[in-house]
Design a protein around this motif. Structure first.
Motif, PDB file in Angstrom:
ATOM      1  N   GLU A   1      19.864  58.035  -9.329  1.00 10.78           N
ATOM      2  CA  GLU A   1      18.904  58.369  -9.728  1.00 10.78           C
ATOM      3  C   GLU A   1      18.401  59.526  -8.403  1.00 10.78           C
ATOM      4  O   GLU A   1      16.918  58.702  -7.197  1.00 10.78           O
ATOM      5  N   PRO A   2      18.285  60.638  -7.774  1.00 13.69           N
ATOM      6  CA  PRO A   2      17.663  61.286  -6.998  1.00 13.69           C
ATOM      7  C   PRO A   2      16.811  61.518  -7.205  1.00 13.69           C
ATOM      8  O   PRO A   2      16.581  61.782  -5.386  1.00 13.69           O
ATOM      9  N   THR A   3      16.223  61.219  -7.681  1.00 16.60           N
ATOM     10  CA  THR A   3      14.575  61.339  -7.303  1.00 16.60           C
ATOM     11  C   THR A   3      13.797  60.255  -7.440  1.00 16.60           C
ATOM     12  O   THR A   3      12.967  60.593  -6.702  1.00 16.60           O
ATOM     13  N   LEU A   4      14.304  59.377  -7.131  1.00 12.77           N
ATOM     14  CA  LEU A   4      13.367  57.709  -6.858  1.00 12.77           C
ATOM     15  C   LEU A   4      13.736  57.280  -5.265  1.00 12.77           C
ATOM     16  O   LEU A   4      14.812  57.451  -4.891  1.00 12.77           O
ATOM     17  N   PRO A   5      12.981  56.917  -4.875  1.00 10.68           N
ATOM     18  CA  PRO A   5      13.335  55.945  -3.858  1.00 10.68           C
ATOM     19  C   PRO A   5      14.475  55.183  -3.466  1.00 10.68           C
ATOM     20  O   PRO A   5      13.931  54.643  -5.093  1.00 10.68           O
ATOM     21  N   VAL A   6      14.764  54.553  -2.645  1.00 10.86           N
ATOM     22  CA  VAL A   6      15.341  52.874  -3.165  1.00 10.86           C
ATOM     23  C   VAL A   6      14.954  52.287  -3.145  1.00 10.86           C
ATOM     24  O   VAL A   6      14.963  51.549  -4.948  1.00 10.86           O
ATOM     25  N   THR A   7      13.323  51.711  -3.178  1.00 10.81           N
ATOM     26  CA  THR A   7      12.684  50.686  -3.846  1.00 10.81           C
ATOM     27  C   THR A   7      12.005  50.860  -5.036  1.00 10.81           C
ATOM     28  O   THR A   7      11.474  49.659  -5.922  1.00 10.81           O
ATOM     29  N   GLU A   8      12.414  52.258  -6.122  1.00 16.03           N
ATOM     30  CA  GLU A   8      11.901  52.480  -7.595  1.00 16.03           C
ATOM     31  C   GLU A   8      12.773  52.526  -7.875  1.00 16.03           C
ATOM     32  O   GLU A   8      13.212  52.645  -8.763  1.00 16.03           O
ATOM     33  N   LYS A   9      14.514  53.466  -7.696  1.00 16.92           N
ATOM     34  CA  LYS A   9      15.845  52.636  -7.840  1.00 16.92           C
ATOM     35  C   LYS A   9      16.035  51.712  -9.139  1.00 16.92           C
ATOM     36  O   LYS A   9      14.876  50.115  -8.495  1.00 16.92           O
ATOM     37  N   SER A  10      16.793  51.485  -9.730  1.00 13.62           N
ATOM     38  CA  SER A  10      17.168  50.410 -10.510  1.00 13.62           C
ATOM     39  C   SER A  10      18.380  50.546 -10.315  1.00 13.62           C
ATOM     40  O   SER A  10      19.519  51.009  -9.743  1.00 13.62           O
ATOM     41  N   ASN A  11      18.515  48.772 -10.244  1.00  9.78           N
ATOM     42  CA  ASN A  11      20.097  48.272  -9.646  1.00  9.78           C
ATOM     43  C   ASN A  11      21.253  47.889 -10.300  1.00  9.78           C
ATOM     44  O   ASN A  11      21.204  47.649 -11.357  1.00  9.78           O
ATOM     45  N   PRO A  12      22.360  48.593  -9.827  1.00  9.34           N
ATOM     46  CA  PRO A  12      23.808  49.000 -10.947  1.00  9.34           C
ATOM     47  C   PRO A  12      24.387  47.431 -11.066  1.00  9.34           C
ATOM     48  O   PRO A  12      24.302  46.650 -12.226  1.00  9.34           O
ATOM     49  N   LEU A  13      23.882  46.354 -10.104  1.00  9.80           N
ATOM     50  CA  LEU A  13      24.243  45.323 -10.636  1.00  9.80           C
ATOM     51  C   LEU A  13      23.514  44.280 -11.435  1.00  9.80           C
ATOM     52  O   LEU A  13      23.966  43.263 -12.216  1.00  9.80           O
TER      53      LEU A  13
ATOM     54  N   GLY B   1      18.381  48.640  -0.400  1.00  8.05           N
ATOM     55  CA  GLY B   1      19.555  48.019  -1.943  1.00  8.05           C
ATOM     56  C   GLY B   1      18.054  48.152  -3.264  1.00  8.05           C
ATOM     57  O   GLY B   1      16.636  47.396  -2.986  1.00  8.05           O
ATOM     58  N   PRO B   2      18.650  49.001  -4.029  1.00  9.91           N
ATOM     59  CA  PRO B   2      16.894  49.055  -5.136  1.00  9.91           C
ATOM     60  C   PRO B   2      16.653  47.052  -5.609  1.00  9.91           C
ATOM     61  O   PRO B   2      17.670  46.387  -5.047  1.00  9.91           O
ATOM     62  N   GLU B   3      15.998  46.573  -6.155  1.00 10.76           N
ATOM     63  CA  GLU B   3      15.507  45.387  -6.164  1.00 10.76           C
ATOM     64  C   GLU B   3      15.923  45.167  -7.685  1.00 10.76           C
ATOM     65  O   GLU B   3      16.366  46.032  -8.191  1.00 10.76           O
ATOM     66  N   ALA B   4      16.168  43.997  -7.459  1.00  8.52           N
ATOM     67  CA  ALA B   4      16.827  43.239  -8.873  1.00  8.52           C
ATOM     68  C   ALA B   4      16.008  43.679 -10.198  1.00  8.52           C
ATOM     69  O   ALA B   4      16.267  44.336 -10.885  1.00  8.52           O
ATOM     70  N   ILE B   5      14.900  43.767 -10.102  1.00  6.24           N
ATOM     71  CA  ILE B   5      14.218  44.223 -11.298  1.00  6.24           C
ATOM     72  C   ILE B   5      13.407  45.455 -11.102  1.00  6.24           C
ATOM     73  O   ILE B   5      12.782  45.529  -9.875  1.00  6.24           O
ATOM     74  N   SER B   6      13.175  46.585 -11.440  1.00  6.32           N
ATOM     75  CA  SER B   6      13.147  47.304 -10.160  1.00  6.32           C
ATOM     76  C   SER B   6      11.575  48.011  -9.860  1.00  6.32           C
ATOM     77  O   SER B   6      10.674  47.819 -10.912  1.00  6.32           O
ATOM     78  N   GLY B   7      11.590  48.055  -9.084  1.00  5.12           N
ATOM     79  CA  GLY B   7      10.675  48.019  -8.132  1.00  5.12           C
ATOM     80  C   GLY B   7       9.471  46.842  -8.034  1.00  5.12           C
ATOM     81  O   GLY B   7       7.608  46.677  -7.167  1.00  5.12           O
ATOM     82  N   SER B   8      10.355  46.021  -8.605  1.00  3.19           N
ATOM     83  CA  SER B   8       9.948  44.600  -8.224  1.00  3.19           C
ATOM     84  C   SER B   8       9.270  43.805  -6.544  1.00  3.19           C
ATOM     85  O   SER B   8      11.035  43.099  -5.880  1.00  3.19           O
ATOM     86  N   SER B   9       8.858  44.947  -5.257  1.00  6.97           N
ATOM     87  CA  SER B   9       9.049  45.030  -4.414  1.00  6.97           C
ATOM     88  C   SER B   9       8.402  43.375  -3.869  1.00  6.97           C
ATOM     89  O   SER B   9       8.902  43.649  -2.180  1.00  6.97           O
ATOM     90  N   ARG B  10       8.190  42.180  -4.043  1.00 13.13           N
ATOM     91  CA  ARG B  10       7.988  41.605  -3.771  1.00 13.13           C
ATOM     92  C   ARG B  10       9.206  40.276  -3.377  1.00 13.13           C
ATOM     93  O   ARG B  10       8.722  39.429  -2.330  1.00 13.13           O
ATOM     94  N   MET B  11      10.581  40.877  -4.201  1.00 15.64           N
ATOM     95  CA  MET B  11      11.504  40.127  -4.328  1.00 15.64           C
ATOM     96  C   MET B  11      12.165  40.607  -2.912  1.00 15.64           C
ATOM     97  O   MET B  11      11.611  39.708  -1.735  1.00 15.64           O
ATOM     98  N   LYS B  12      14.324  41.403  -3.231  1.00 19.27           N
ATOM     99  CA  LYS B  12      13.948  41.751  -1.468  1.00 19.27           C
ATOM    100  C   LYS B  12      12.767  41.762  -0.256  1.00 19.27           C
ATOM    101  O   LYS B  12      13.089  41.756   0.843  1.00 19.27           O
ATOM    102  N   GLY B  13      11.841  42.886  -0.677  1.00 15.11           N
ATOM    103  CA  GLY B  13      10.857  43.243  -0.054  1.00 15.11           C
ATOM    104  C   GLY B  13      10.445  42.470   0.438  1.00 15.11           C
ATOM    105  O   GLY B  13      10.001  42.378   1.664  1.00 15.11           O
TER     106      GLY B  13
END
Ligand code: F6P
Length: 599
Positions: free
Chosen positions: A25-37, A248-260
């Motif tokens: 997902e090269p065009t997205l910053p880490v916080t917006e990527k989707s997490n493969p997990l 690493g990307p959030e579990a729900i893409s972009g949900s920065s309330r979580m790990k962020g």
């Protein structure tokens, strides 16, 4: 059903570094990527959901690999934390003329408030003068309700910072924007850079600098990235500081309330604890402190089966249109309010779906603007409000969760538990205690609750223990509210498919999501989004020429904007027909899947 690796796809638990590869997902910053997990999190059982969240959260502490990314425990990050801690020490020496300001939008602003209040309380306990203030985009009403629009206003950000620090000679400004994206925070950082005689800016976020948002800030030519570039230059001489490890990307893409959110709390607590301590700030001291949060994370998830039971109960309540109430004490109660308030923009939830209440209400909070109860029902946050307004309507389908520790008034907890139990057996508890002592009333509470998670912590310094319990509670609540909305069908793959489109970041995220899921072009996807926002099948010249601000303002009044746009894109139907489809299939994930199958 548990997540199962599909042939040709990545195994959910064996590819934790995949997101780091340059072509992911090269065009997205880490916080917006989707997490493969978490690709299959939407189809997982409660217990698999919790395991996936655990694996995602564990990524926060992964050591640096062979990539460009700084990590939480990287040497550079630890050194910057030491430098910032020294700056806080300077402020402590001159509390009259100096100030630390913590600021952010949404959860980042709520945590700014949470920590500024906590640090001031700690300082008072240590006989220091309080030195921290907070600024949240949208003011105090944003502490517990969803107010995304002010995030887009850089001028407002700068004005609020100026006001709160009026007359001070030295200000350490700590701006938090997990995605290095909020114009409100960029405006504040820019203000600091233009007044270096007074302000030293610190930016906390979770993307590398070159991934900072590069869209012009409303009303000026600056971008978040251009502000960060200026800061990078000044960072060489310690006139500005950047704390931006990748998590690493959030579990729900972009949900920065979580790990962020969790990492924000960890980083700032580490800085402030080091600066409040009477011993020198050391590299190893900081590193060890950070590692103790990893232990707290592991300890929390050692209760994953119990967390899953709770998640399942909350999911059942949401599935049948009922509610989940967090009844908390002290800072744990406040974390309940914070967790609940983010469900609206993330999952298109109603404020009543998941609600937090804290013992003592506004008295406990000590927020800038005082009691906000008169602003509307969303702002009723005390246990008394719960007893008056919610308890009488409670049924067996609602879920109530008590959040407390052995330092709270356990008698009071027991009394409230009795009142709730008279209305519903669906009452649960998350209780933190220290080795070797259980309050007598706890047995009583256990009997009233259909499940209890008993976190028994080993002895630590009291302050650290409190911070660990808070992180643990945050992780637990993030799992419960995210998991419950997944079980309700509010997530598609690992995307928040029913997000609110109430600011420019959310608008761009929604347009991107539509493009990704429908395989239509960028312009077709944005057109469909606008049609859903304005509830029209044809876009008029007027609509096309409206500002982004008008679009997001209008979107705030509509419901299910993104699902509507997606159904239209996938089926070619009208907005009215899409509405009817969604009425017949209110589970957004299933509606989307049905359209995808037939498209
Ligand atoms: O726009 C809403 C939101 O995405 C919240 O969910 C989030 O807490 C807030 O923005 C702040 O985001 P950031 O910390 O990346 O600026």
């Amino acid at each position: 059903m548990a997540a199962v690796a599909k042939p040709g796809r990545m195994n959910a638990f064996s590819t934790t570094h995949d997101w780091e590869s340059a072509d992911y997902e090269p065009t997205l910053p880490v916080t917006e990527k989707s997490n493969p997990l978490t690709r299959d999190i939407d189809r997982a059982s409660a217990s698999s959901i919790v395991k996936m969240l655990q694996a995602c959260d564990a990524q926060m502490f992964q050591e640096k690999s062979q990539t460009e990314y700084q990590r939480l425990l990287s040497e550079e990050i630890v050194k910057t934390l030491m430098e910032v801690a020294e700056r806080v020490r300077l402020i402590l020496k001159d509390p009259q003329d100096s100030l630390v300001v913590l600021s952010g939008c949404g959860t980042s602003g709520r945590l700014a408030f949470f920590m500024a209040s906590g640090f001031n309380r700690e300082l008072q306990r240590l006989n220091y003068a309080p030195i921290c203030s907070y600024v949240i985009a949208g003011g105090d009403r944003a502490l517990f309700s969803s107010q995304e629009a002010p995030e887009d206003d850089p001028t407002l950000g700068a004005l609020r910072l100026k006001k709160v620090s009026e007359g001070k000679k030295r200000v350490l400004f700590i701006g938090v924007s997990c995605g290095l994206s909020a114009p409100f925070v960029a405006g504040q950082l820019d203000f600091c850079l233009r007044h270096p005689d007074v302000y030293t800016p610190v930016l906390v976020g979770f993307n590398p600098a070159h991934q900072a948002r590069n869209e012009p800030l409303p009303g000026c030519t600056l971008t978040f990235r251009s502000v960060v570039t200026r800061m990078e230059e000044l960072a060489k001489t310690q006139k500005a500081f950047l704390i931006n490890p990748a998590l690493g990307p959030e579990a729900i893409s972009g949900s920065s309330r979580m790990k962020g959110g969790s990492a924000t709390k960890i980083l700032l607590e580490v800085v402030f604890s080091a600066s409040f301590s009477r011993t020198p700030v050391t590299f190893n001291g900081i590193l060890q402190h950070m590692r103790s949060y990893k232990k707290a994370l592991d300890f929390t998830y050692s209760h994953s089966e119990e967390i899953a039971v709770l998640t399942e109960a909350a999911g059942r309540s949401l599935q049948c249109g009922r509610q989940v109430c967090y009844l908390g004490w002290g800072s744990l109660g406040l974390l309940g309010l914070i967790d609940a308030s983010e469900c609206k923009p993330t999952f298109g939830a109603d404020y009543e779906d998941i609600r937090g209440f804290v013992s003592g209400g506004y008295k406990e909070l000590g927020n800038n603007e005082g009691d906000l109860t008169l602003m509307g029902p969303e702002f009723s946050i005390s246990h008394d409000d719960f007893l008056d307004r919610v308890l009488p309507r409670l049924t067996d389908d609602d879920t109530v969760l008590l959040l407390y520790s052995d330092s709270d008034d356990v008698d009071e907890v027991a009394k409230l538990a009795h009142r709730v139990r008279e209305k519903t057996p669906n009452i649960h508890a998350a209780y933190h205690q220290t080795d070797g002592g259980t309050a007598a009333q706890q047995d009583d509470i256990n009997k009233l609750c259909s499940s209890t998670i008993n976190f028994t912590w080993s002895q630590e310094t009291p302050k650290r223990l409190q911070h660990m319990r808070e992180l643990s509670t945050k992780l637990l609540l993030n799992a419960v509210s995210t998991g419950a909305h997944i079980l309700k069908g509010k997530v598609f793959k690992n995307y928040m498919v029913d997000l609110q489109v109430t600011n420019s970041k959310l608008y761009r995220r929604a347009a991107r999501l539509l493009q990704e899921l429908s395989s239509h072009s960028e312009s077709q996807s944005e057109e469909a989004l606008l049609k859903a926002i304005y509830q029209v099948d044809k876009l008029s010249e007027d609509i096309m020429t409206c500002s982004l601000d008008t679009h997001t303002h209008t979107a705030g009044k509509a419901k299910k904007v993104v699902p509507l746009a997606l159904v239209c894109l996938l089926t070619g139907c009208s907005i009215k027909e899409a509405e009817t489809r969604l009425e017949h299939q209110p589970i957004v994930r299933e509606a989307v899947e049905a359209c995808l199958k037939s498209s």
